[in-house]
Design an enzyme around this catalytic site. Structure first.
Site, PDB file in Angstrom:
ATOM      1  N   THR A 105       0.757  -1.034   0.148  1.00 47.83           N
ATOM      2  CA  THR A 105       0.047  -0.013  -0.134  1.00 47.83           C
ATOM      3  C   THR A 105       0.848   1.058   0.058  1.00 47.83           C
ATOM      4  O   THR A 105       1.989   1.220   0.551  1.00 47.83           O
ATOM      5  CB  THR A 105      -0.781  -0.176   1.145  1.00 47.83           C
ATOM      6  OG1 THR A 105      -1.801   1.438   1.289  1.00 47.83           O
ATOM      7  CG2 THR A 105      -0.058  -0.235   2.514  1.00 47.83           C
ATOM      8  N   ASP A 106       0.189   2.358  -0.446  1.00 40.58           N
ATOM      9  CA  ASP A 106       0.868   3.688  -0.375  1.00 40.58           C
ATOM     10  C   ASP A 106       1.156   3.952   1.049  1.00 40.58           C
ATOM     11  O   ASP A 106       2.018   5.109   1.330  1.00 40.58           O
ATOM     12  CB  ASP A 106       0.174   4.805  -1.303  1.00 40.58           C
ATOM     13  CG  ASP A 106      -1.326   4.940  -0.791  1.00 40.58           C
ATOM     14  OD1 ASP A 106      -1.611   4.161  -0.033  1.00 40.58           O
ATOM     15  OD2 ASP A 106      -1.919   5.742  -1.491  1.00 40.58           O
ATOM     16  N   GLU A 107       0.498   3.441   1.883  1.00 38.58           N
ATOM     17  CA  GLU A 107       0.286   4.228   3.478  1.00 38.58           C
ATOM     18  C   GLU A 107       1.717   3.793   4.126  1.00 38.58           C
ATOM     19  O   GLU A 107       1.990   4.367   5.017  1.00 38.58           O
ATOM     20  CB  GLU A 107      -0.798   3.625   4.107  1.00 38.58           C
ATOM     21  CG  GLU A 107      -2.192   3.917   3.461  1.00 38.58           C
ATOM     22  CD  GLU A 107      -3.358   3.546   4.333  1.00 38.58           C
ATOM     23  OE1 GLU A 107      -3.250   3.535   5.508  1.00 38.58           O
ATOM     24  OE2 GLU A 107      -4.403   3.133   3.763  1.00 38.58           O
ATOM     25  N   TYR A 161      -1.775  -0.420  11.060  1.00 35.70           N
ATOM     26  CA  TYR A 161      -1.976  -0.969   9.855  1.00 35.70           C
ATOM     27  C   TYR A 161      -0.805  -0.646   9.015  1.00 35.70           C
ATOM     28  O   TYR A 161      -0.181  -1.828   8.292  1.00 35.70           O
ATOM     29  CB  TYR A 161      -3.297  -0.665   8.892  1.00 35.70           C
ATOM     30  CG  TYR A 161      -3.308  -1.047   7.439  1.00 35.70           C
ATOM     31  CD1 TYR A 161      -3.386  -2.471   7.181  1.00 35.70           C
ATOM     32  CD2 TYR A 161      -3.118  -0.030   6.629  1.00 35.70           C
ATOM     33  CE1 TYR A 161      -3.101  -2.686   5.677  1.00 35.70           C
ATOM     34  CE2 TYR A 161      -3.206  -0.168   5.171  1.00 35.70           C
ATOM     35  CZ  TYR A 161      -3.501  -1.368   4.553  1.00 35.70           C
ATOM     36  OH  TYR A 161      -3.345  -1.841   3.443  1.00 35.70           O
ATOM     37  N   LYS A 165       2.196  -3.232   7.442  1.00 30.05           N
ATOM     38  CA  LYS A 165       2.294  -3.621   5.925  1.00 30.05           C
ATOM     39  C   LYS A 165       3.926  -2.935   5.435  1.00 30.05           C
ATOM     40  O   LYS A 165       4.504  -3.925   4.656  1.00 30.05           O
ATOM     41  CB  LYS A 165       1.484  -2.675   5.176  1.00 30.05           C
ATOM     42  CG  LYS A 165       0.105  -3.209   5.082  1.00 30.05           C
ATOM     43  CD  LYS A 165      -0.220  -4.274   4.454  1.00 30.05           C
ATOM     44  CE  LYS A 165       0.126  -4.533   2.959  1.00 30.05           C
ATOM     45  NZ  LYS A 165      -0.517  -5.939   2.224  1.00 30.05           N
TER      46      LYS A 165
HETATM   47  P1  NAD Z   1      -9.644  -7.171   2.090  1.00 34.09           P
HETATM   48  O1  NAD Z   1      -9.523  -7.099   3.696  1.00 34.09           O
HETATM   49  O2  NAD Z   1     -10.807  -7.100   1.493  1.00 34.09           O
HETATM   50  O3  NAD Z   1      -9.155  -9.145   1.993  1.00 34.09           O
HETATM   51  C1  NAD Z   1      -8.366  -9.418   2.742  1.00 34.09           C
HETATM   52  C2  NAD Z   1      -8.269 -11.124   2.390  1.00 34.09           C
HETATM   53  O4  NAD Z   1      -7.267 -11.721   3.155  1.00 34.09           O
HETATM   54  C3  NAD Z   1      -9.823 -11.541   2.800  1.00 34.09           C
HETATM   55  O5  NAD Z   1     -10.380 -12.592   1.956  1.00 34.09           O
HETATM   56  C4  NAD Z   1      -9.314 -12.433   4.122  1.00 34.09           C
HETATM   57  O6  NAD Z   1     -10.212 -13.513   4.507  1.00 34.09           O
HETATM   58  C5  NAD Z   1      -8.000 -12.837   3.833  1.00 34.09           C
HETATM   59  N1  NAD Z   1      -7.009 -13.158   4.858  1.00 34.09           N
HETATM   60  C6  NAD Z   1      -7.023 -12.226   6.164  1.00 34.09           C
HETATM   61  N2  NAD Z   1      -6.070 -12.797   6.845  1.00 34.09           N
HETATM   62  C7  NAD Z   1      -5.828 -13.976   6.472  1.00 34.09           C
HETATM   63  C8  NAD Z   1      -5.010 -14.797   7.133  1.00 34.09           C
HETATM   64  N3  NAD Z   1      -4.507 -14.808   8.270  1.00 34.09           N
HETATM   65  N4  NAD Z   1      -4.671 -16.134   6.269  1.00 34.09           N
HETATM   66  C9  NAD Z   1      -5.186 -16.083   4.990  1.00 34.09           C
HETATM   67  N5  NAD Z   1      -6.110 -15.189   4.388  1.00 34.09           N
HETATM   68  C10 NAD Z   1      -6.273 -14.005   5.213  1.00 34.09           C
HETATM   69  O7  NAD Z   1      -8.436  -6.457   1.817  1.00 34.09           O
HETATM   70  P2  NAD Z   1      -8.099  -5.778   0.342  1.00 34.09           P
HETATM   71  O8  NAD Z   1      -8.730  -4.344   0.416  1.00 34.09           O
HETATM   72  O9  NAD Z   1      -8.563  -6.817  -0.819  1.00 34.09           O
HETATM   73  O10 NAD Z   1      -6.444  -5.784   0.268  1.00 34.09           O
HETATM   74  C11 NAD Z   1      -5.795  -6.816  -0.518  1.00 34.09           C
HETATM   75  C12 NAD Z   1      -4.469  -6.278  -0.370  1.00 34.09           C
HETATM   76  O11 NAD Z   1      -4.138  -5.196  -0.919  1.00 34.09           O
HETATM   77  C13 NAD Z   1      -3.866  -6.228   1.319  1.00 34.09           C
HETATM   78  O12 NAD Z   1      -2.478  -6.787   1.406  1.00 34.09           O
HETATM   79  C14 NAD Z   1      -3.919  -4.590   1.322  1.00 34.09           C
HETATM   80  O13 NAD Z   1      -2.832  -3.962   2.333  1.00 34.09           O
HETATM   81  C15 NAD Z   1      -3.625  -4.212  -0.160  1.00 34.09           C
HETATM   82  N6  NAD Z   1      -4.098  -2.958  -0.427  1.00 34.09           N
HETATM   83  C16 NAD Z   1      -5.264  -2.669  -0.244  1.00 34.09           C
HETATM   84  C17 NAD Z   1      -5.684  -1.500  -0.874  1.00 34.09           C
HETATM   85  C18 NAD Z   1      -7.283  -0.818  -0.619  1.00 34.09           C
HETATM   86  O14 NAD Z   1      -7.583   0.256  -1.100  1.00 34.09           O
HETATM   87  N7  NAD Z   1      -7.974  -1.783  -0.289  1.00 34.09           N
HETATM   88  C19 NAD Z   1      -4.839  -0.335  -1.470  1.00 34.09           C
HETATM   89  C20 NAD Z   1      -3.519  -1.160  -1.520  1.00 34.09           C
HETATM   90  C21 NAD Z   1      -3.159  -2.210  -1.178  1.00 34.09           C
HETATM   91  O1  TDX Z   2     -16.351   6.202   8.162  1.00 31.06           O
HETATM   92  C1  TDX Z   2     -15.485   6.718   7.604  1.00 31.06           C
HETATM   93  N1  TDX Z   2     -15.326   8.099   7.505  1.00 31.06           N
HETATM   94  C2  TDX Z   2     -14.319   8.657   7.120  1.00 31.06           C
HETATM   95  O2  TDX Z   2     -14.377   9.892   7.014  1.00 31.06           O
HETATM   96  C3  TDX Z   2     -14.362   5.962   6.912  1.00 31.06           C
HETATM   97  C4  TDX Z   2     -14.497   4.339   6.770  1.00 31.06           C
HETATM   98  C5  TDX Z   2     -13.424   6.608   6.482  1.00 31.06           C
HETATM   99  N2  TDX Z   2     -13.142   8.055   6.401  1.00 31.06           N
HETATM  100  C6  TDX Z   2     -12.174   8.570   5.942  1.00 31.06           C
HETATM  101  C7  TDX Z   2     -11.121   8.076   6.144  1.00 31.06           C
HETATM  102  C8  TDX Z   2      -9.831   8.259   5.132  1.00 31.06           C
HETATM  103  O3  TDX Z   2      -9.347   9.464   5.176  1.00 31.06           O
HETATM  104  O4  TDX Z   2     -12.136   8.288   4.553  1.00 31.06           O
HETATM  105  C9  TDX Z   2     -10.772   7.958   4.142  1.00 31.06           C
HETATM  106  C10 TDX Z   2     -10.774   6.714   3.404  1.00 31.06           C
HETATM  107  O5  TDX Z   2     -10.826   5.716   4.501  1.00 31.06           O
HETATM  108  P1  TDX Z   2     -10.819   4.156   4.187  1.00 31.06           P
HETATM  109  O6  TDX Z   2     -11.783   3.721   3.089  1.00 31.06           O
HETATM  110  O7  TDX Z   2     -10.953   3.685   5.680  1.00 31.06           O
HETATM  111  O8  TDX Z   2      -9.216   3.896   3.433  1.00 31.06           O
HETATM  112  P2  TDX Z   2      -7.979   4.444   3.913  1.00 31.06           P
HETATM  113  O9  TDX Z   2      -7.743   4.617   5.501  1.00 31.06           O
HETATM  114  O10 TDX Z   2      -7.625   5.701   3.100  1.00 31.06           O
HETATM  115  O11 TDX Z   2      -7.283   3.038   3.571  1.00 31.06           O
HETATM  116  C11 TDX Z   2      -7.471   2.583   2.451  1.00 31.06           C
HETATM  117  O12 TDX Z   2      -6.472   2.906   1.443  1.00 31.06           O
HETATM  118  C12 TDX Z   2      -5.134   2.136   1.661  1.00 31.06           C
HETATM  119  C13 TDX Z   2      -7.489   0.957   2.580  1.00 31.06           C
HETATM  120  O13 TDX Z   2      -8.161   0.586   3.641  1.00 31.06           O
HETATM  121  C14 TDX Z   2      -6.164   0.324   2.925  1.00 31.06           C
HETATM  122  O14 TDX Z   2      -6.355  -1.031   2.730  1.00 31.06           O
HETATM  123  C15 TDX Z   2      -5.258   0.763   1.786  1.00 31.06           C
HETATM  124  O15 TDX Z   2      -3.930  -0.109   2.210  1.00 31.06           O
END
Ligand code: NAD
Ligand code: TDX
Length: 353
Positions: free
Chosen positions: A133-135, A158, A162
């Protein structure tokens, strides 16, 4: 193209399901194993359309369970790992950080070690692809972008977990020669995203005419990318990325949370045939997230210039598609928001209202 056996971890989650859908459909001669522990975020309904495909199978396992992972490597001739399994929600990491350390840090080390053992130093044609992630780069002010050279500065449990996982991937590369590649992506949105994240949470709340909790003043900025574009970038890096390298992926699409909330409100008013402006009345400012990162923004020059990747969708189009999907898949939404989700919502938002 040489055939591959690809182990995808976290394939029942949001991004993993899209990665699998793209790759299973695009590469009929590859075999895919979806490894997932099916936590609250994992749902086999997300990959139901792949279930009967000849080149797809599912294994339930936990990435922290070294014995179970070893067995999977012993059964399948895995040459590629795409590691997505993680705990992914920042607010949950603030409430319950240790599970993030376990899954994201210990789980990644476990996957690396099992791959290293199975491949026994015979690394030709092998690849461990880590999805991050970019975080990990921390928080930006009003200007600037994260590049692949930006120093790590994670600030939430988190993002720290990562960042730890990224360091472990590089350590296995430098110490043992494991062939790795890492990509760090900005905020994803689209179908199948669990409604704890901002966009599906707001869509669901508007649907049910519930308040839209905007943290702080709503001025935090995120760079949003449609999930299928992320999956396309992962495919490009899988096939063309250089071993040992990092690639940043982003949408070039920055939005302040409050402006994004208004776009979702307008789109929902149109789609639901509600009076224009009615959903905006649901916006409710609530106390801020602890340690809330102000701005993320990605410089995606490297992946664009080296691999020719670029986002395909305009944001308004992506949001409209996303809203349509959630409205057409109410049953999915209902099933993931029943039971434990209600307790989550209660705990997470009771002190904020
Ligand atoms: P998600 O939470 O939707 O899915 C995570 C998946 O991992 C689920 O299917 C869960 O069952 C599985 N999982 C969790 N713990 C586990 C374990 N101990 N063993 C096996 N499986 C397990 O997450 P996502 O949003 O799809 O993110 C996927 C990946 O991409 C993550 O590594 C996250 O850090 C990264 N990522 C997410 C975003 C975003 O915006 N969602 C952005 C950048 C990077
Ligand atoms: O109820 C809310 N109200 C609100 O203002 C929630 C859930 C979020 N927010 C804000 C927090 C953030 O500034 O909105 C923005 C986006 O929040 P999230 O959807 O929780 O995402 P963020 O915290 O930015 O992280 C996401 O992007 C990077 C993903 O959850 C991560 O898995 C990924 O790595």
């Amino acid at each position: 193209m040489t055939s591959k056996t690809i182990l995808v971890t976290g394939g029942a989650g949001f991004i993993g399901s899209h990665v699998l859908r793209l790759l299973v459909n695009r590469y009929a001669d590859y075999s895919f194993i979806n490894l997932d522990a099916l936590t609250y975020a994992g749902n086999l309904a997300n990959v139901a359309d792949l279930e009967k495909r000849d080149n797809y199978s599912f294994v339930k396992a936990d990435v922290t369970d070294l014995d179970a992972i070893r067995k999977i490597f012993a059964v399948y001739p895995i040459d590629t790992v795409i590691h997505l399994a993680a705990e992914s929600h920042v607010d949950r990491s603030i409430e319950d950080p240790l599970v993030f350390v376990r899954t994201n840090v210990v789980g990644t080390a476990t996957m690396l070690q099992a791959a290293r053992e199975a491949w026994k130093g015979n690394f030709g044609g092998k690849l461990f692809y880590h999805v991050s992630t970019d975080e990990v780069y921390g928080s930006l002010g009003e200007t600037g972008y994260f590049t692949e050279e930006t120093d790590y500065d994670p600030r939430s449990p988190y993002s720290a977990s990562k960042a730890g996982s990224d360091h472990l991937v590089r350590a296995w590369h430098h110490t043992y020669g494991l062939p790795v590649v890492i990509s760090n992506c900005s905020n994803n949105y689209g179908p199948y995203q669990f409604p704890e994240k901002l966009i599906p949470l707001f869509i669901n709340n508007i649907r049910h005419e519930k308040p839209l909790p905007v943290y702080g003043k709503g001025l935090n900025v995120r760079d949003w990318l449609y999930v299928e574009d992320h999956a396309r970038a992962i495919d490009a890096i899988l096939h063309g990325g250089r071993v040992g390298e990092t690639y940043n992926i982003g949408g070039g699409n920055e939005w302040r949370n409050i402006d994004l909330a208004r776009v979702i409100c307008r789109t929902m008013d149109e789609k639901l045939g509600r009076e224009r402006g009615s959903s905006e009345e649901l916006i409710s400012y609530v106390p801020d997230r602890a340690g809330h990162d102000m701005r993320y923004a990605i410089d995606a020059t490297k992946v664009r210039e080296e691999l020719g990747w670029a986002p395909s969708l305009q944001f308004e189009e992506g949001i409209a598609k996303t809203v349509d999907w959630y409205l057409e898949n109410e049953e999915w939404l209902r099933s993931v928001t029943s039971g434990a989700y209600q307790d989550y919502y209660q705990t997470m938002y009771q002190n904020r209202s």
